[in-house]
Design a protein around this motif. Structure first.
Motif, PDB file in Angstrom:
ATOM      1  N   GLU A  73       0.828  -1.207   0.000  1.00 26.02           N
ATOM      2  CA  GLU A  73       0.000   0.000   0.000  1.00 26.02           C
ATOM      3  C   GLU A  73       0.864   1.260   0.000  1.00 26.02           C
ATOM      4  OE1 GLU A  73      -2.616  -0.430   3.310  1.00 26.02           O
ATOM      5  OE2 GLU A  73      -3.729  -2.084   2.407  1.00 26.02           O
ATOM      6  N   ASN A 205      -8.819   2.872   6.389  1.00 21.31           N
ATOM      7  CA  ASN A 205      -9.683   2.347   5.332  1.00 21.31           C
ATOM      8  C   ASN A 205     -11.110   2.239   5.852  1.00 21.31           C
ATOM      9  OD1 ASN A 205      -7.527   1.561   3.273  1.00 21.31           O
ATOM     10  ND2 ASN A 205      -6.827   0.473   5.087  1.00 21.31           N
ATOM     11  N   THR A 206     -12.051   2.025   4.962  1.00 21.21           N
ATOM     12  CA  THR A 206     -13.447   1.838   5.346  1.00 21.21           C
ATOM     13  C   THR A 206     -14.016   0.642   4.599  1.00 21.21           C
ATOM     14  OG1 THR A 206     -13.733   4.213   5.700  1.00 21.21           O
ATOM     15  CG2 THR A 206     -15.726   2.902   5.499  1.00 21.21           C
ATOM     16  N   GLN A 207     -14.735  -0.212   5.330  1.00 20.48           N
ATOM     17  CA  GLN A 207     -15.412  -1.357   4.715  1.00 20.48           C
ATOM     18  C   GLN A 207     -16.824  -1.417   5.280  1.00 20.48           C
ATOM     19  OE1 GLN A 207     -14.895  -6.040   5.208  1.00 20.48           O
ATOM     20  NE2 GLN A 207     -13.206  -5.191   4.022  1.00 20.48           N
ATOM     21  N   PRO A 211     -14.699   2.103   9.811  1.00 26.16           N
ATOM     22  CA  PRO A 211     -13.315   2.558   9.646  1.00 26.16           C
ATOM     23  C   PRO A 211     -12.362   1.569  10.334  1.00 26.16           C
ATOM     24  CG  PRO A 211     -14.726   4.273  10.600  1.00 26.16           C
ATOM     25  CD  PRO A 211     -15.460   2.979  10.709  1.00 26.16           C
ATOM     26  N   LEU A 213      -7.847   0.284  10.424  1.00 24.51           N
ATOM     27  CA  LEU A 213      -6.486   0.354   9.915  1.00 24.51           C
ATOM     28  C   LEU A 213      -5.704  -0.825  10.457  1.00 24.51           C
ATOM     29  CD1 LEU A 213      -4.293   2.912  11.830  1.00 24.51           C
ATOM     30  CD2 LEU A 213      -6.674   2.639  12.406  1.00 24.51           C
ATOM     31  N   VAL A 267     -10.981  -8.714   6.406  1.00 28.30           N
ATOM     32  CA  VAL A 267      -9.753  -8.118   5.878  1.00 28.30           C
ATOM     33  C   VAL A 267      -8.577  -9.069   6.072  1.00 28.30           C
ATOM     34  CG1 VAL A 267     -10.547  -5.768   6.357  1.00 28.30           C
ATOM     35  CG2 VAL A 267      -9.174  -6.975   8.067  1.00 28.30           C
TER      36      VAL A 267
END
Length: 316
Positions: A73, A205-207, A211, A213, A267
């Motif tokens: 990333e 990040n958001t899913q 939120p 990380l 994730v």
């Protein structure tokens, strides 16, 4: 009767031990154990700030230092559990090991060597010309490390280990899962003071509106993640044991489901820490490493942070 070769090996071992003993380590950290394969002395480790600094201080005592890293990333990450092979000019294997951290320090006789290492199915090669009194420092970089698989792709359960200092344990206040399930400990949220290392945090990040990380590789990012943990309602730590010491893990698939069994977060970790901001409620956190799944219940309450720690014993 001792042979001339055995006397030479003994003399070299004593000289190496004296050299390392003379290196001042301000943190008082212990180096990983020096090991021998054939007539080659080596050590590997270096994630965790104390051990990393100790290994950096010891590099000039070895004729070769190999650093293993990747890109994830857009940021640099250190790699571990990487198979490395070193062959001499005649093609004979002089060292074949799996690293215990991002650094591999090797004492080789003068000569030319070919070095190969494999990570995530991709092999990297380099060569080294060793000259007496001139330590060589080489690095191998994989452009894509710990990348999440594309939708529909199978997730890998083989993860690089992110090493703690030798003998270190999991953080106080977390509970460890050693059986089918782990427990959680809820702790009061500390004041949201600005972290001095906040700039080292990985991106948020958001899913599905959640939120989160993940990271914690390298001392700065690890300190920043620990400082930020109290500002998230869920904190997950992923660790294993290797050679009698705890090691942090990365690239571990983690799934969080709500009380109705609905998946709220799915994730693959980018380091040993996963922080997520969940609404109050009861959740099931599951993680899989080397085909062994662990799970724990997390009770998230307003103003409190639930912390879950998973430990895979005897792995990687």
């Amino acid at each position: 009767m001792k042979t001339l070769a055995s006397h030479r090996r003994l003399g070299h071992t004593l000289a190496l031990a004296l050299t390392l003993g003379a290196i001042a380590d301000p943190a008082g950290a212990q180096l990983p154990a020096v090991q021998t394969q054939g007539e080659v002395h080596y050590l590997s480790g270096g994630i965790g700030s104390d051990e990393s600094e100790a290994i950096k201080a010891a590099r000039d005592a070895y004729s070769l230092t190999l650093t293993l890293a990747g890109k994830s990333e857009g940021r640099d990450v250190y790699l571990s559990s990487v198979p490395v092979t070193i062959r001499d000019a005649a093609g004979h294997t002089v060292l074949e090991v799996t690293t215990s951290g991002p650094y591999l320090l090797v004492e080789l006789p003068a000569g030319r060597y070919e070095i190969s290492a494999r990570y995530a199915g991709e092999e990297k090669k380099t060569s080294a010309s060793i000259t007496a009194g001139k330590p060589q420092r080489l690095s191998l970089l994989w452009p894509r490390a710990n990348a999440q698989p594309q939708a529909g792709a199978a997730a890998s359960t083989t993860s690089p280990a992110i090493g703690l200092s030798a003998g270190a344990g999991l953080a106080t206040g977390t509970s460890t899962g050693t059986g089918a399930a782990a427990t959680t400990v809820a702790t009061a949220v500390l004041p949201a003071a600005a972290s001095a290392a906040s700039g080292a945090l990985p991106p948020i990040n958001t899913q599905g509106g959640i939120p989160y990380l993940s990271g914690g590789i390298g001392s700065d990012e690890s300190a920043a993640m620990k400082a930020a943990a109290s500002r998230y309602s869920l904190s997950v730590t992923l660790a294993g044991t290797q050679d009698g010491r705890n090691v942090y893990l990365s690239s571990v698939p983690v799934t969080v489901t709500d009380a109705n069994g609905g998946v709220v977060l799915d994730v693959i970790s980018s380091g040993p820490y996963l922080l997520a901001d969940l609404p109050p409620g009861r959740y099931r956190v599951s993680a899989r490493f080397q085909d062994e799944e662990k799970s724990a219940e997390a009770r998230v309450a307003a103003g409190k942070s639930a912390r879950v720690s998973f430990l895979w014993k005897g792995k990687p």
